[in-house]
Design a protein around this motif. Structure first.
Motif, mmCIF file in Angstrom:
data_model
loop_
_atom_site.group_PDB
_atom_site.id
_atom_site.type_symbol
_atom_site.label_atom_id
_atom_site.label_comp_id
_atom_site.label_asym_id
_atom_site.label_seq_id
_atom_site.Cartn_x
_atom_site.Cartn_y
_atom_site.Cartn_z
ATOM 1 N N CYS A 124 -4.589 20.258 -34.045
ATOM 2 C CA CYS A 124 -3.257 19.711 -33.758
ATOM 3 C C CYS A 124 -2.834 18.665 -34.781
ATOM 4 O O CYS A 124 -1.629 18.487 -35.029
ATOM 5 N N PHE A 138 0.763 19.200 -36.213
ATOM 6 C CA PHE A 138 1.823 18.243 -35.933
ATOM 7 C C PHE A 138 2.257 17.504 -37.193
ATOM 8 O O PHE A 138 3.404 17.061 -37.294
ATOM 9 N N ALA A 181 6.233 17.733 -37.852
ATOM 10 C CA ALA A 181 7.051 16.517 -37.864
ATOM 11 C C ALA A 181 8.193 16.596 -38.874
ATOM 12 O O ALA A 181 9.221 15.943 -38.710
ATOM 13 N N THR A 226 10.897 18.509 -36.642
ATOM 14 C CA THR A 226 11.301 17.961 -35.344
ATOM 15 C C THR A 226 11.541 16.465 -35.385
ATOM 16 O O THR A 226 12.194 15.917 -34.496
ATOM 17 N N ARG A 263 9.501 12.611 -35.516
ATOM 18 C CA ARG A 263 8.320 12.122 -34.793
ATOM 19 C C ARG A 263 8.578 11.875 -33.311
ATOM 20 O O ARG A 263 7.663 11.945 -32.507
ATOM 21 N N LEU A 315 7.500 14.494 -30.755
ATOM 22 C CA LEU A 315 6.041 14.584 -30.719
ATOM 23 C C LEU A 315 5.441 13.451 -29.897
ATOM 24 O O LEU A 315 4.529 13.660 -29.087
ATOM 25 N N ILE A 352 -1.394 13.376 -32.007
ATOM 26 C CA ILE A 352 -0.048 12.836 -32.246
ATOM 27 C C ILE A 352 -0.103 11.321 -32.390
ATOM 28 O O ILE A 352 0.482 10.758 -33.317
ATOM 29 N N GLN A 411 0.947 10.346 -36.247
ATOM 30 C CA GLN A 411 2.317 9.853 -36.313
ATOM 31 C C GLN A 411 2.388 8.323 -36.363
ATOM 32 O O GLN A 411 3.258 7.763 -37.025
#
Length: 446
Positions: free
Chosen positions: A306, A310, A314, A317, A319, A322, A363, A367
């Motif tokens: 992941c 992710f 990112a 989408t 952050r 997420l 995440i 992130q």
């Protein structure tokens, strides 16, 4: 052919993979392996307490004086001492080596984050891309490789401990004490399992020491010293100690950083819960210590996959969606854990929770690290030192109350911190949106 910057990212990633194969496996076992008088959990508290102290001054000083590469090498040496301390576990060995590890922790992570951010900015400039996208990608690659350390470290422990001839079946009457439904002060979850034979523990620790030393050699030999000139200039124009020491605290004047503190601390709370509470009160209590590694493998595998997914997602989408996905996943797991009564007949369920936790942790890690790199491009060392300091405070608080309050109370605390985290994080995104009028959740603070 891969770029030089990507090559350096891969070297750092595999160095951390090797180092944390050892440390991650040891951390998962501390609450079960060294359960006497809470020694294992207390040693983890000492690690993160020392890490807070080191965050106040060591990262900025070390990185500025010797550069990111050699800061990583020196700090890795501090981690290896903890494996030696576990060879003869006791207050006189575990606590000092825990303190040494903690002092090296903040410089290690701050240097890594700074190194990846510098590499991302350089590669973005070379390819005429957005720095935020390249940094996000580099952090995704790093965490994809790094988080798989949970797979290898815990696989080693489970395979080695699985050879123990003294594994006993857990009595049915003791299972009622597992999970959050009971809070019996006189019952210790680790009483449901026998300590592995000492020769098996020594075999595991020898393997952990070996991969830790391998990490040091890998980084020392193969990693480019990309900020050597900056460190050299800093040494030749040496300033007084106090401005360097205070750099971490000066950044606390930044209102955005203050609002990010709950998010950063939650990272410590949620990681400590899985490695300290879930492994002890659910897995060890109901299945035995030899299953801890297998459960954490599920966490590491999903976390690794992941992280890279992710990191790329990112770009499309932003952050914020997420972060919301991670929050909803954690919230659902916590509510479910409050009511679940673990039993060996529900074997698959023991691995579902770590898998979901690994997805959300991917995440939180990728992130949040990337967010700090984007928000504070001119104060990278101080920003990442703050990140490590506040995350460590979350660890310290969670480990400190671990032996004193009921598991259900710990779960309610985790929910409360999660809710506060999302409120302050969304406020940060709103403020950044107002400043730039960019799509909500995709802004970069200048």
């Amino acid at each position: 052919m891969i770029s030089r910057n990507l090559k350096n990212v891969l070297v750092v990633s595999f160095g951390f993979l090797s180092l944390f194969t050892a440390y991650g496996g040891l951390q998962s076992l501390q609450s079960s392996l060294n359960a006497e008088a809470g020694m294992g959990v207390i040693s983890l508290s000492v690690i993160y307490g020392a890490l807070i102290l080191s965050s106040m001054f060591l990262p900025h000083i070390l990185i500025k004086n010797i550069g990111c590469k050699w800061t990583i090498v020196v700090s890795m040496g501090c981690y290896v001492t903890y494996s030696f301390g576990n060879l003869y576990p006791g207050w006189a060995t575990l606590i000092p080596t825990s303190a040494i590890l903690g002092l090296g922790g903040s410089p290690l992570w701050s240097a890594k984050c700074t190194y990846l951010t510098i590499s991302g900015n350089r590669q973005a400039e070379k390819e005429s891309k957005k720095a935020e996208d390249v940094i996000n990608m580099y952090f995704g690659i790093f965490f994809f490789i790094f988080q798989s350390s949970a797979v290898w470290g815990n696989l080693m422990s489970s395979l080695i401990f699985g050879q123990d001839a003294n594994i006993t079946e857990i009595p049915e009457e003791n299972l009622k004490y597992c999970g959050a439904g009971s809070c019996e002060e006189d019952f210790i979850p680790t009483a449901n399992t026998t300590r592995p034979a000492q020769n098996l523990i020594n075999t595991l620790l020898g393997a952990y020491i070996g991969v830790g030393v391998l990490a040091i050699i890998l980084v020392a030999v193969l990693l480019d010293n990309i900020d050597r000139d900056m460190a050299k200039d800093f040494r030749s124009n040496r300033t007084s100690f106090w401005p360097t020491f205070l750099a971490t605290f000066k950044l606390l004047k930044n209102r955005t950083l203050i609002l990010l503190i709950p998010l950063t601390m939650y990272s410590g709370f949620e990681q400590s819960f899985l490695s300290g509470e879930y492994t002890k009160n659910y897995v060890t209590c109901a299945l035995g210590i030899h299953y801890v590694g297998f459960a954490m493998i599920c966490f590491g595998a999903t976390n690794s996959v992941c992280s890279i997914a992710f990191g790329k997602l990112a770009r499309y989408t932003g952050r914020m969606p997420l972060f919301c996905l991670a929050a909803v996943t954690n919230f659902s797991c916590i509510i479910s854990l409050l009511f679940w009564r673990p039993h060996p007949d529900q074997l698959a369920v023991f691995f579902v929770y770590p898998a979901l936790w690994g997805m959300s942790d991917a995440i939180w890690q990728t992130q949040t690290n990337a967010l700090y790199g984007v928000l504070f491009p001119d104060h990278k060392e101080a920003a990442f030192a703050n990140y490590r300091m506040w995350e460590s405070l979350g660890f310290v608080i969670a480990f400190a109350y671990s032996t004193y309050i009921c598991l259900s109370t710990k779960l309610y605390i985790l929910i409360s911190v999660l809710i506060l985290t999302m409120i302050t994080y969304l406020w940060v995104e709103y403020q950044l949106h107002k400043k730039s009028q960019a799509p909500f959740g995709r802004t970069a603070y200048k």
